[in-house]
Design a protein around this motif. Structure first.
Motif, PDB file in Angstrom:
ATOM      1  N   GLU A   1       0.759  -1.084  -0.056  1.00 40.53           N
ATOM      2  CA  GLU A   1       0.023  -0.089  -0.073  1.00 40.53           C
ATOM      3  C   GLU A   1       0.977   1.329   0.054  1.00 40.53           C
ATOM      4  O   GLU A   1       0.729   2.289  -0.803  1.00 40.53           O
ATOM      5  CB  GLU A   1      -0.758   0.036   1.172  1.00 40.53           C
ATOM      6  CG  GLU A   1      -1.853   1.294   1.379  1.00 40.53           C
ATOM      7  CD  GLU A   1      -2.826   1.335   2.593  1.00 40.53           C
ATOM      8  OE1 GLU A   1      -3.129   2.203   2.816  1.00 40.53           O
ATOM      9  OE2 GLU A   1      -2.848   0.244   3.062  1.00 40.53           O
ATOM     10  N   ALA A   2       1.750   1.255   0.967  1.00 40.95           N
ATOM     11  CA  ALA A   2       2.657   2.530   0.725  1.00 40.95           C
ATOM     12  C   ALA A   2       3.409   2.537  -0.489  1.00 40.95           C
ATOM     13  O   ALA A   2       3.813   3.896  -0.933  1.00 40.95           O
ATOM     14  CB  ALA A   2       3.767   2.265   2.030  1.00 40.95           C
ATOM     15  N   MET A   3       3.902   1.594  -1.039  1.00 41.08           N
ATOM     16  CA  MET A   3       4.606   1.731  -2.290  1.00 41.08           C
ATOM     17  C   MET A   3       3.685   2.304  -3.488  1.00 41.08           C
ATOM     18  O   MET A   3       3.883   3.078  -4.343  1.00 41.08           O
ATOM     19  CB  MET A   3       5.001   0.594  -2.763  1.00 41.08           C
ATOM     20  CG  MET A   3       5.659   0.136  -4.153  1.00 41.08           C
ATOM     21  SD  MET A   3       6.431  -1.413  -4.569  1.00 41.08           S
ATOM     22  CE  MET A   3       4.897  -2.288  -4.808  1.00 41.08           C
ATOM     23  N   MET A   4       2.444   1.805  -3.449  1.00 36.99           N
ATOM     24  CA  MET A   4       1.546   2.087  -4.414  1.00 36.99           C
ATOM     25  C   MET A   4       1.103   3.595  -4.166  1.00 36.99           C
ATOM     26  O   MET A   4       0.798   4.156  -5.163  1.00 36.99           O
ATOM     27  CB  MET A   4       0.420   1.347  -4.433  1.00 36.99           C
ATOM     28  CG  MET A   4       0.691  -0.212  -4.951  1.00 36.99           C
ATOM     29  SD  MET A   4       1.543  -0.224  -6.444  1.00 36.99           S
ATOM     30  CE  MET A   4       0.336   0.368  -7.550  1.00 36.99           C
ATOM     31  N   ILE A   5       0.769   3.899  -3.032  1.00 36.39           N
ATOM     32  CA  ILE A   5       0.403   5.525  -2.490  1.00 36.39           C
ATOM     33  C   ILE A   5       1.688   6.188  -3.241  1.00 36.39           C
ATOM     34  O   ILE A   5       1.348   7.469  -4.039  1.00 36.39           O
ATOM     35  CB  ILE A   5       0.394   5.641  -1.393  1.00 36.39           C
ATOM     36  CG1 ILE A   5      -1.109   5.051  -0.977  1.00 36.39           C
ATOM     37  CG2 ILE A   5       0.055   7.234  -0.838  1.00 36.39           C
ATOM     38  CD1 ILE A   5      -1.467   5.148   0.379  1.00 36.39           C
ATOM     39  N   ARG A   6       3.014   5.884  -3.304  1.00 39.54           N
ATOM     40  CA  ARG A   6       4.001   6.692  -3.783  1.00 39.54           C
ATOM     41  C   ARG A   6       3.897   6.599  -5.093  1.00 39.54           C
ATOM     42  O   ARG A   6       4.224   7.599  -6.116  1.00 39.54           O
ATOM     43  CB  ARG A   6       5.424   6.138  -3.235  1.00 39.54           C
ATOM     44  CG  ARG A   6       5.588   6.258  -1.617  1.00 39.54           C
ATOM     45  CD  ARG A   6       7.310   6.050  -1.463  1.00 39.54           C
ATOM     46  NE  ARG A   6       7.577   4.678  -1.889  1.00 39.54           N
ATOM     47  CZ  ARG A   6       7.508   3.646  -1.002  1.00 39.54           C
ATOM     48  NH1 ARG A   6       7.002   3.738   0.095  1.00 39.54           N
ATOM     49  NH2 ARG A   6       8.093   2.429  -1.540  1.00 39.54           N
ATOM     50  N   GLN A   7       3.426   5.598  -5.707  1.00 39.91           N
ATOM     51  CA  GLN A   7       3.579   5.479  -7.305  1.00 39.91           C
ATOM     52  C   GLN A   7       2.356   6.027  -7.921  1.00 39.91           C
ATOM     53  O   GLN A   7       2.141   6.317  -8.947  1.00 39.91           O
ATOM     54  CB  GLN A   7       3.489   4.001  -7.638  1.00 39.91           C
ATOM     55  CG  GLN A   7       3.449   3.626  -9.022  1.00 39.91           C
ATOM     56  CD  GLN A   7       4.812   3.968  -9.550  1.00 39.91           C
ATOM     57  OE1 GLN A   7       5.813   4.605  -9.189  1.00 39.91           O
ATOM     58  NE2 GLN A   7       4.956   3.500 -10.826  1.00 39.91           N
TER      59      GLN A   7
END
Length: 373
Positions: A222-228
């Motif tokens: 989730e954190a990675m995808m929010i950055r992306q």
């Protein structure tokens, strides 16, 4: 489907390519009636040889049938098939969980077969009414999500990967990094809109099995995808191939068969399974609880498993077939196509996703936050 409208189309006038019917008609969802009968029609067509009214209501993925399959079945059986379309397994599940509105045959993916069996949304099949089950490759019979094929028959199998436009990439995008963890293709990226697929493949990129995901891994994805998220143009509704073909995006998370179809229309398009591996799926034919025409449904499923019928379907949709009799009829270039049948070394890194009742709501909650970011 909410906000849908019925549209009657003569399939003989329709070029089925992989371009989305939903997109072409400019609607979010569409009920398609073949032979001039509205979806979930009345019994004006008389009785079929099964003793049921001569109609069947089919809930399928977009452009996932042969060009003449439904007309051919009507001519052979006298049964008119009314086909409505859904875009995601989540949509299919929600529709059936709310109460079957009249569907006789549905096409859920493997993990959703398991989920729908647990939720008592699909009924056991009568194998005596499906003799063409003998055509199925034995490796697709005793599967983990439906041992012995009690509730489902295999329709296709498929692999998720990256479709891309060759002229727009510096080199083939052989890692999920380009979709999940890079600004290289900012605003030219499209991902699937199905929560489980995105979360599992994000975990696969981070080095985890799609079937060994913990809440901590979900939080990392989730954190990675929010950055992306700022670099993602859209989360597509089963029409990533259309976005790639039209030039709206340059890289897309999509199924191999979808990309194989548009590759026949545009030689600047290609497909790759990333080096980290991917998720395999199998789409299946099931009869939902409450189906109004269960005998017609068995007859229709048996027809779809006929070798020649399967050949016409496979020639159109260009997905890997689990039907051994159909595959034997296909031309050599079909089995030799590395997009349709990816190399063994890459398939060895791929996994079928099992339904995880604990993780599924966590996937959906995390994906909602990602889309809202």
């Amino acid at each position: 489907m909410s906000n849908s409208r019925d549209i009657t189309i003569d399939i003989r006038q329709l070029q089925m390519g992989r371009r989305s019917l939903l997109q072409g008609l400019g609607v979010a969802a569409v009920g398609i009636s073949f032979g001039g009968l509205a979806a979930c029609s009345d019994s004006s067509g008389g009785l079929a040889s099964t003793g049921e009214e001569a109609t069947l209501n089919f809930y399928n993925w977009d452009t996932y049938i042969g060009e003449t399959t439904l007309d051919d079945f009507r001519e052979a059986s006298g049964i008119t098939v009314n086909m409505s379309l859904f875009a995601t397994n989540d949509e299919l599940f929600a529709k059936l969980r709310a109460g079957n509105p009249g569907y006789d045959v549905i096409v859920p993916s493997n993990d959703f077969v398991e989920r729908m069996v647990q939720a008592e949304l699909v009924q056991p099949l009568d194998h005596s009414l499906i003799p063409n089950m003998a055509n199925i490759d034995p490796s697709f019979i005793d599967v983990s999500y439906d041992p012995g094929r009690v509730h489902s028959m295999p329709y296709t199998w498929l692999a998720l990967g990256i479709g891309y436009r060759k002229s727009k990439v510096s080199s083939p995008p052989d890692s999920w990094k380009v979709l999940f963890d890079s600004n290289e293709y900012a605003n030219r990226i499209a991902l699937l809109s199905e929560a489980g697929d995105v979360m599992r493949l994000g975990a696969k990129y981070l080095g985890h099995s799609v079937n060994a995901i913990t809440p901590e891994i979900i939080a990392q994805v989730e954190a990675m995808m929010i950055r992306q998220k700022p670099f993602i143009r859209t989360f597509h509704e089963d029409n990533g191939q259309d976005l790639l073909l039209s030039g709206e995006v340059d890289v897309v998370m999509e199924y191999n068969g979808d990309i194989a179809q548009i590759m026949t229309e545009d030689d600047d398009i290609d497909f790759v399974i990333p080096k980290e591996g991917s998720q395999l799926n199998s789409d299946n034919l099931c009869i939902p609880v409450g189906a109004p025409h269960p005998k017609n449904a068995h007859m229709f499923i048996n027809n779809l498993l006929d070798a020649e019928v399967g050949k016409k379907i496979t020639e159109t949709i260009l997905y890997p077939t689990p039907n051994a009799a159909t595959k034997a009829l296909m031309p050599a270039e079909y089995a030799a196509n590395p997009v349709i049948f990816p190399p063994a070394d890459l398939l060895a890194k791929c996994e079928y996703a099992a339904y995880n009742a604990t993780n599924q709501p966590l996937y959906e909650e995390a994906f909602t936050r990602i889309r809202a970011a």
